[in-house]
Design a protein around this motif. Structure first.
Motif, short mmCIF file in Angstrom:
data_model
loop_
_atom_site.label_atom_id
_atom_site.label_comp_id
_atom_site.label_asym_id
_atom_site.label_seq_id
_atom_site.Cartn_x
_atom_site.Cartn_y
_atom_site.Cartn_z
N ALA A 115 0.84 -1.20 0.00
CA ALA A 115 0.00 0.00 0.00
C ALA A 115 0.87 1.25 0.00
CB ALA A 115 -0.93 0.00 1.20
N LEU A 116 1.93 1.23 0.77
CA LEU A 116 2.85 2.38 0.82
C LEU A 116 3.53 2.59 -0.52
CD1 LEU A 116 4.16 4.56 2.54
CD2 LEU A 116 5.88 2.89 3.21
N ILE A 117 3.95 1.50 -1.16
CA ILE A 117 4.58 1.61 -2.48
C ILE A 117 3.59 2.16 -3.50
CG2 ILE A 117 5.54 0.26 -4.39
CD1 ILE A 117 6.78 -1.57 -2.21
N GLY A 118 2.36 1.65 -3.48
CA GLY A 118 1.34 2.13 -4.41
C GLY A 118 1.01 3.59 -4.22
N ARG A 155 4.01 5.70 -5.50
CA ARG A 155 4.06 5.76 -6.97
C ARG A 155 2.95 6.63 -7.53
NH1 ARG A 155 5.46 -0.54 -8.41
NH2 ARG A 155 7.63 -0.44 -7.74
N GLY A 156 1.75 6.54 -6.96
CA GLY A 156 0.64 7.38 -7.42
C GLY A 156 0.92 8.86 -7.21
N LEU A 157 1.43 9.19 -6.03
CA LEU A 157 1.76 10.58 -5.75
C LEU A 157 2.88 11.07 -6.66
CD1 LEU A 157 1.61 10.62 -1.85
CD2 LEU A 157 0.14 11.90 -3.43
N ALA A 161 8.96 7.75 0.25
CA ALA A 161 8.18 7.00 1.24
C ALA A 161 8.87 6.92 2.60
CB ALA A 161 7.91 5.59 0.74
N GLY A 162 10.14 7.21 2.65
CA GLY A 162 10.89 7.11 3.90
C GLY A 162 10.84 8.40 4.70
#
Length: 49
Positions: free
Chosen positions: A5-8, A11-13, A26-27
């Motif tokens: 979910a975090l990766i998705g 990537r969307g942002l 994300a970090g």
């Protein structure tokens, strides 16, 4: 939030904000407002598997 979910979300942002030359990470970053350790540190990372 799980890893996929975090990766998705990241990537969307990045796709949405990239054309405006805004980067997405994300970090977390160690800053005065977001310390890696000490009284104001977020200890959620310690409880993550």
């Amino acid at each position: 939030m799980n890893k996929s979910a975090l990766i998705g979300m990241t990537r969307g942002l990045a796709r949405e904000l990239g054309p405006r030359r805004i980067t997405v990470n994300a970090g977390s970053t160690d800053t005065d407002m977001n310390p890696a350790s000490g009284d104001g540190a977020d200890h959620d990372a310690a409880s993550s598997p």
